[in-house]
Design a protein around this motif. Structure first.
Motif, PDB file in Angstrom:
ATOM      1  N   PHE A  63       0.842  -1.192   0.000  1.00 26.49           N
ATOM      2  CA  PHE A  63       0.000   0.000   0.000  1.00 26.49           C
ATOM      3  C   PHE A  63       0.876   1.240   0.000  1.00 26.49           C
ATOM      4  O   PHE A  63       2.054   1.186   0.320  1.00 26.49           O
ATOM      5  CB  PHE A  63      -1.000   0.024   1.160  1.00 26.49           C
ATOM      6  N   THR A  64       0.271   2.365  -0.408  1.00 33.62           N
ATOM      7  CA  THR A  64       0.981   3.624  -0.593  1.00 33.62           C
ATOM      8  C   THR A  64       0.489   4.664   0.408  1.00 33.62           C
ATOM      9  O   THR A  64      -0.714   4.730   0.692  1.00 33.62           O
ATOM     10  CB  THR A  64       0.751   4.135  -2.027  1.00 33.62           C
ATOM     11  N   GLN A  65       1.407   5.474   0.888  1.00 33.21           N
ATOM     12  CA  GLN A  65       1.084   6.551   1.824  1.00 33.21           C
ATOM     13  C   GLN A  65      -0.039   7.398   1.245  1.00 33.21           C
ATOM     14  O   GLN A  65      -0.022   7.766   0.072  1.00 33.21           O
ATOM     15  CB  GLN A  65       2.335   7.399   2.056  1.00 33.21           C
ATOM     16  N   GLY A  66      -1.049   7.691   2.064  1.00 36.49           N
ATOM     17  CA  GLY A  66      -2.164   8.540   1.647  1.00 36.49           C
ATOM     18  C   GLY A  66      -3.376   7.807   1.123  1.00 36.49           C
ATOM     19  O   GLY A  66      -4.455   8.387   1.009  1.00 36.49           O
ATOM     20  N   SER A 109      -7.614   3.404  12.840  1.00 40.16           N
ATOM     21  CA  SER A 109      -7.950   4.825  12.752  1.00 40.16           C
ATOM     22  C   SER A 109      -8.972   5.163  11.676  1.00 40.16           C
ATOM     23  O   SER A 109      -9.558   6.245  11.726  1.00 40.16           O
ATOM     24  CB  SER A 109      -6.690   5.652  12.503  1.00 40.16           C
ATOM     25  N   HIS A 110      -9.141   4.305  10.684  1.00 42.45           N
ATOM     26  CA  HIS A 110     -10.018   4.596   9.537  1.00 42.45           C
ATOM     27  C   HIS A 110      -9.511   5.806   8.756  1.00 42.45           C
ATOM     28  O   HIS A 110     -10.272   6.462   8.059  1.00 42.45           O
ATOM     29  CB  HIS A 110     -11.467   4.831   9.964  1.00 42.45           C
ATOM     30  N   ARG A 111      -8.223   6.097   8.884  1.00 38.21           N
ATOM     31  CA  ARG A 111      -7.608   7.221   8.189  1.00 38.21           C
ATOM     32  C   ARG A 111      -6.729   6.693   7.064  1.00 38.21           C
ATOM     33  O   ARG A 111      -6.413   5.521   7.010  1.00 38.21           O
ATOM     34  CB  ARG A 111      -6.788   8.049   9.182  1.00 38.21           C
ATOM     35  N   PRO A 112      -6.292   7.578   6.158  1.00 35.85           N
ATOM     36  CA  PRO A 112      -5.413   7.135   5.067  1.00 35.85           C
ATOM     37  C   PRO A 112      -4.102   6.553   5.614  1.00 35.85           C
ATOM     38  O   PRO A 112      -3.669   6.877   6.722  1.00 35.85           O
ATOM     39  CB  PRO A 112      -5.147   8.426   4.283  1.00 35.85           C
ATOM     40  N   ARG A 113      -3.472   5.742   4.802  1.00 27.65           N
ATOM     41  CA  ARG A 113      -2.195   5.117   5.173  1.00 27.65           C
ATOM     42  C   ARG A 113      -1.172   6.182   5.485  1.00 27.65           C
ATOM     43  O   ARG A 113      -1.042   7.175   4.769  1.00 27.65           O
ATOM     44  CB  ARG A 113      -1.678   4.233   4.034  1.00 27.65           C
ATOM     45  N   ARG A 165       8.247   4.252  15.447  1.00 28.28           N
ATOM     46  CA  ARG A 165       6.994   4.941  15.133  1.00 28.28           C
ATOM     47  C   ARG A 165       6.666   4.907  13.644  1.00 28.28           C
ATOM     48  O   ARG A 165       5.504   4.808  13.270  1.00 28.28           O
ATOM     49  CB  ARG A 165       7.030   6.381  15.611  1.00 28.28           C
ATOM     50  N   VAL A 166       7.671   5.000  12.813  1.00 35.58           N
ATOM     51  CA  VAL A 166       7.432   4.997  11.367  1.00 35.58           C
ATOM     52  C   VAL A 166       6.781   3.686  10.929  1.00 35.58           C
ATOM     53  O   VAL A 166       6.065   3.653   9.927  1.00 35.58           O
ATOM     54  CB  VAL A 166       8.725   5.283  10.579  1.00 35.58           C
ATOM     55  N   ALA A 167       6.992   2.598  11.679  1.00 35.40           N
ATOM     56  CA  ALA A 167       6.420   1.300  11.315  1.00 35.40           C
ATOM     57  C   ALA A 167       4.919   1.231  11.606  1.00 35.40           C
ATOM     58  O   ALA A 167       4.246   0.308  11.151  1.00 35.40           O
ATOM     59  CB  ALA A 167       7.143   0.177  12.050  1.00 35.40           C
ATOM     60  N   ALA A 168       4.372   2.195  12.337  1.00 33.64           N
ATOM     61  CA  ALA A 168       2.926   2.219  12.617  1.00 33.64           C
ATOM     62  C   ALA A 168       2.225   2.705  11.361  1.00 33.64           C
ATOM     63  O   ALA A 168       2.220   3.883  11.047  1.00 33.64           O
ATOM     64  CB  ALA A 168       2.622   3.139  13.791  1.00 33.64           C
ATOM     65  N   THR A 169       1.651   1.775  10.614  1.00 31.45           N
ATOM     66  CA  THR A 169       1.092   2.102   9.304  1.00 31.45           C
ATOM     67  C   THR A 169      -0.415   1.991   9.301  1.00 31.45           C
ATOM     68  O   THR A 169      -1.050   1.857   8.313  1.00 31.45           O
ATOM     69  CB  THR A 169       1.694   1.168   8.243  1.00 31.45           C
TER      70      THR A 169
END
Length: 169
Positions: A63-66, A109-113, A165-169
């Motif tokens: 998956f891609t950020q956002g 979170s139901h938020r974007p990646r 923290r960066v690994a929390a996706t």
């Protein structure tokens, strides 16, 4: 990206899925952010009907950020690299190995990646989509709760460790 189509789980479909490799990876993981084994053998069997296997080559983007997606990925073998690009264009990287999960942040979170995740090596993964988790919650609430607590524990440990923290996706 490999398509993951929802299939209604049945006891016969669970019998055909072998999570032995995933169970072993989770049990043997020594990573600080590894998935703690929350299940009995019977609960792993129940969960099997809701997970879909995915074999990917190194470099494959999960998956891609956002992107808006809540799929949770369990890593049986191989590794995933997590790439986060901040507002200044700086990249941060984390590696997540067998016996852990990626995608837990958006799952809850139901938020974007929050980052892009790629296979760092040929990998075997198991996916759990939001729809299949909803089915699991309705049909096997104790298993869904155990899974939520285990994935939540991974997320909490990652967020509590500045380097992870960066690994929390």
């Amino acid at each position: 990206m490999n398509a993951v189509l929802p299939v209604t789980p049945t006891s016969s479909s669970a019998a055909r899925v072998d999570l032995g490799g995933l169970v072993q990876a989770v049990s043997q993981s020594v990573a600080e952010d590894g998935l703690l084994n929350p299940f009995t053998p019977e609960q792993w069997e129940l969960l099997a009907g809701y997970l879909l296997p995915m074999q990917v080559d190194a470099g494959h983007t999960l998956f891609t950020q956002g992107v808006q997606d809540r799929t949770l990925y369990f890593i049986e073998s191989g590794s995933c690299s997590v790439h986060y690009e901040d507002e200044k264009g700086r990249l941060r990287l984390a590696i997540v190995g067998a016996g852990s999960v990626v995608g837990e942040g958006a799952f809850f979170s139901h938020r974007p990646r929050s980052a892009t995740v790629q296979a760092g090596a040929p990998s075997r993964l198991w996916t759990l989509t939001a729809l299949r988790f909803s089915e699991l919650s309705n049909r096997q609430p104790a298993v869904a709760l155990a899974l939520s607590m285990a994935a939540g524990s991974v997320l909490a440990r990652r967020l509590g460790n500045r380097r992870r923290r960066v690994a929390a996706t």
